[in-house]
Write a protein that holds these residues in place. Structure first.
Motif, mmCIF file in Angstrom:
data_model
loop_
_atom_site.group_PDB
_atom_site.id
_atom_site.type_symbol
_atom_site.label_atom_id
_atom_site.label_comp_id
_atom_site.label_asym_id
_atom_site.label_seq_id
_atom_site.Cartn_x
_atom_site.Cartn_y
_atom_site.Cartn_z
ATOM 1 N N ARG A 77 -20.873 6.317 -13.214
ATOM 2 C CA ARG A 77 -19.499 6.002 -13.627
ATOM 3 C C ARG A 77 -18.516 6.946 -12.940
ATOM 4 O O ARG A 77 -17.450 6.519 -12.486
ATOM 5 C CB ARG A 77 -19.388 6.105 -15.159
ATOM 6 N N VAL A 78 -18.876 8.242 -12.861
ATOM 7 C CA VAL A 78 -18.012 9.225 -12.192
ATOM 8 C C VAL A 78 -17.817 8.832 -10.728
ATOM 9 O O VAL A 78 -16.693 8.861 -10.214
ATOM 10 C CB VAL A 78 -18.600 10.656 -12.308
ATOM 11 N N SER A 79 -18.912 8.422 -10.048
ATOM 12 C CA SER A 79 -18.814 7.991 -8.643
ATOM 13 C C SER A 79 -17.867 6.810 -8.510
ATOM 14 O O SER A 79 -17.026 6.774 -7.602
ATOM 15 C CB SER A 79 -20.194 7.601 -8.108
ATOM 16 N N GLU A 80 -18.020 5.832 -9.431
ATOM 17 C CA GLU A 80 -17.134 4.658 -9.394
ATOM 18 C C GLU A 80 -15.678 5.083 -9.551
ATOM 19 O O GLU A 80 -14.806 4.626 -8.812
ATOM 20 C CB GLU A 80 -17.508 3.678 -10.523
ATOM 21 N N LEU A 81 -15.435 5.975 -10.509
ATOM 22 C CA LEU A 81 -14.060 6.428 -10.768
ATOM 23 C C LEU A 81 -13.516 7.208 -9.567
ATOM 24 O O LEU A 81 -12.333 7.068 -9.230
ATOM 25 C CB LEU A 81 -14.016 7.294 -12.033
ATOM 26 N N GLU A 82 -14.385 8.000 -8.920
ATOM 27 C CA GLU A 82 -13.938 8.751 -7.738
ATOM 28 C C GLU A 82 -13.532 7.803 -6.612
ATOM 29 O O GLU A 82 -12.519 8.025 -5.949
ATOM 30 C CB GLU A 82 -15.031 9.710 -7.271
ATOM 31 N N ARG A 83 -14.344 6.734 -6.420
ATOM 32 C CA ARG A 83 -13.991 5.738 -5.385
ATOM 33 C C ARG A 83 -12.664 5.062 -5.718
ATOM 34 O O ARG A 83 -11.797 4.907 -4.854
ATOM 35 C CB ARG A 83 -15.106 4.697 -5.242
ATOM 36 N N GLU A 84 -12.519 4.685 -6.998
ATOM 37 C CA GLU A 84 -11.280 4.039 -7.453
ATOM 38 C C GLU A 84 -10.099 4.976 -7.227
ATOM 39 O O GLU A 84 -9.041 4.556 -6.739
ATOM 40 C CB GLU A 84 -11.423 3.721 -8.949
ATOM 41 N N ASN A 85 -10.303 6.242 -7.576
ATOM 42 C CA ASN A 85 -9.264 7.255 -7.414
ATOM 43 C C ASN A 85 -8.865 7.374 -5.935
ATOM 44 O O ASN A 85 -7.679 7.460 -5.621
ATOM 45 C CB ASN A 85 -9.781 8.588 -7.951
ATOM 46 N N ALA A 86 -9.862 7.377 -5.054
ATOM 47 C CA ALA A 86 -9.595 7.478 -3.611
ATOM 48 C C ALA A 86 -8.725 6.291 -3.156
ATOM 49 O O ALA A 86 -7.784 6.470 -2.378
ATOM 50 C CB ALA A 86 -10.905 7.507 -2.831
ATOM 51 N N ARG A 87 -9.054 5.090 -3.694
ATOM 52 C CA ARG A 87 -8.229 3.903 -3.351
ATOM 53 C C ARG A 87 -6.797 4.084 -3.838
ATOM 54 O O ARG A 87 -5.840 3.762 -3.128
ATOM 55 C CB ARG A 87 -8.840 2.633 -3.958
ATOM 56 N N PHE A 88 -6.646 4.611 -5.067
ATOM 57 C CA PHE A 88 -5.306 4.821 -5.618
ATOM 58 C C PHE A 88 -4.530 5.824 -4.760
ATOM 59 O O PHE A 88 -3.348 5.626 -4.496
ATOM 60 C CB PHE A 88 -5.379 5.318 -7.066
ATOM 61 N N VAL A 89 -5.207 6.890 -4.329
ATOM 62 C CA VAL A 89 -4.556 7.912 -3.492
ATOM 63 C C VAL A 89 -4.082 7.273 -2.190
ATOM 64 O O VAL A 89 -2.957 7.509 -1.745
ATOM 65 C CB VAL A 89 -5.524 9.092 -3.217
ATOM 66 N N GLU A 90 -4.951 6.430 -1.609
ATOM 67 C CA GLU A 90 -4.604 5.716 -0.370
ATOM 68 C C GLU A 90 -3.355 4.857 -0.595
ATOM 69 O O GLU A 90 -2.405 4.887 0.192
ATOM 70 C CB GLU A 90 -5.779 4.800 0.004
ATOM 71 N N GLN A 91 -3.375 4.091 -1.701
ATOM 72 C CA GLN A 91 -2.230 3.221 -2.021
ATOM 73 C C GLN A 91 -0.970 4.062 -2.236
ATOM 74 O O GLN A 91 0.111 3.691 -1.786
ATOM 75 C CB GLN A 91 -2.522 2.386 -3.275
ATOM 76 N N ASP A 93 -0.294 6.976 -0.938
ATOM 77 C CA ASP A 93 0.168 7.456 0.368
ATOM 78 C C ASP A 93 0.949 6.361 1.084
ATOM 79 O O ASP A 93 2.023 6.610 1.653
ATOM 80 C CB ASP A 93 -1.022 7.911 1.223
ATOM 81 N N GLU A 94 0.398 5.132 1.060
ATOM 82 C CA GLU A 94 1.090 4.000 1.691
ATOM 83 C C GLU A 94 2.461 3.782 1.042
ATOM 84 O O GLU A 94 3.467 3.564 1.742
ATOM 85 C CB GLU A 94 0.244 2.722 1.584
ATOM 86 N N LEU A 95 2.500 3.843 -0.300
ATOM 87 C CA LEU A 95 3.769 3.648 -1.018
ATOM 88 C C LEU A 95 4.767 4.751 -0.667
ATOM 89 O O LEU A 95 5.960 4.478 -0.475
ATOM 90 C CB LEU A 95 3.528 3.621 -2.533
ATOM 91 N N GLU A 96 4.267 5.987 -0.553
ATOM 92 C CA GLU A 96 5.160 7.099 -0.199
ATOM 93 C C GLU A 96 5.761 6.895 1.191
ATOM 94 O O GLU A 96 6.948 7.141 1.406
ATOM 95 C CB GLU A 96 4.407 8.437 -0.272
ATOM 96 N N GLN A 97 4.924 6.413 2.125
ATOM 97 C CA GLN A 97 5.419 6.133 3.481
ATOM 98 C C GLN A 97 6.478 5.026 3.440
ATOM 99 O O GLN A 97 7.519 5.119 4.089
ATOM 100 C CB GLN A 97 4.259 5.721 4.396
ATOM 101 N N GLU A 98 6.185 3.993 2.623
ATOM 102 C CA GLU A 98 7.125 2.869 2.477
ATOM 103 C C GLU A 98 8.446 3.371 1.888
ATOM 104 O O GLU A 98 9.529 3.014 2.372
ATOM 105 C CB GLU A 98 6.492 1.798 1.567
ATOM 106 N N VAL A 99 8.360 4.227 0.863
ATOM 107 C CA VAL A 99 9.567 4.798 0.239
ATOM 108 C C VAL A 99 10.354 5.602 1.284
ATOM 109 O O VAL A 99 11.583 5.476 1.368
ATOM 110 C CB VAL A 99 9.190 5.678 -0.978
ATOM 111 N N ALA A 100 9.631 6.398 2.079
ATOM 112 C CA ALA A 100 10.296 7.205 3.117
ATOM 113 C C ALA A 100 11.038 6.287 4.094
ATOM 114 O O ALA A 100 12.187 6.564 4.463
ATOM 115 C CB ALA A 100 9.271 8.063 3.853
#
Length: 136
Positions: A77-91, A93-100
């Motif tokens: 479950r921790v591994s799954e959450l870490e992968r999900e978290n990594a996707r959220f971080v990626e998203q 970052d993309e949103l921050e670039q879009e905001v910029a």
């Protein structure tokens, strides 16, 4: 006749002696049997105690096995959450670039609006001059 009685008495005395021996033998056997019985009872008690210890150990092992299983489920479950978290971080970052990019575009528009405001002021001034001329 006197000899018969003596013989009978002697026979009875021998029979009695034999019976006494038998009783003594049986008494000895009984004592041995009781001792053996006690030893077996002690052995049973020890085995019973051992059995209880083994039962407890088995229960403990069963709990440990359950804990290990639960632990590995949690790790998955921790591994799954870490992968999900990594996707959220990626998203993110993309949103921050879009905001910029949007902020930059907004600044350009503000600047452009400023220029347009200047131009409008100039055109209004010119219009007023032209209107005054036309009215003569």
């Amino acid at each position: 006749g006197g000899g018969d009685t003596k013989r009978k008495r002697k026979k009875l005395q021998n029979d009695n002696a034999r019976q006494d021996d038998n009783v003594a033998n049986l008494s000895g056997m009984l004592k041995e049997g009781l001792l053996e019985n006690e030893e077996q009872n002690d052995a049973i008690m020890m085995l019973s105690a051992e059995n209880q210890q083994l039962t407890d150990a088995l229960a403990t092992m069963s709990m440990i096995v359950d804990s290990v299983r639960y632990n590995s489920e949690l790790r998955i479950r921790v591994s799954e959450l870490e992968r999900e978290n990594a996707r959220f971080v990626e998203q993110r970052d993309e949103l921050e670039q879009e905001v910029a990019r949007l902020v930059e575009a907004g600044e350009e528009l503000t600047e452009e609006n400023g220029h347009l405001g200047d131009e409008v002021a100039i055109l209004e001034e010119e219009n007023e001059i032209l209107l005054k001329r036309m009215r003569g």
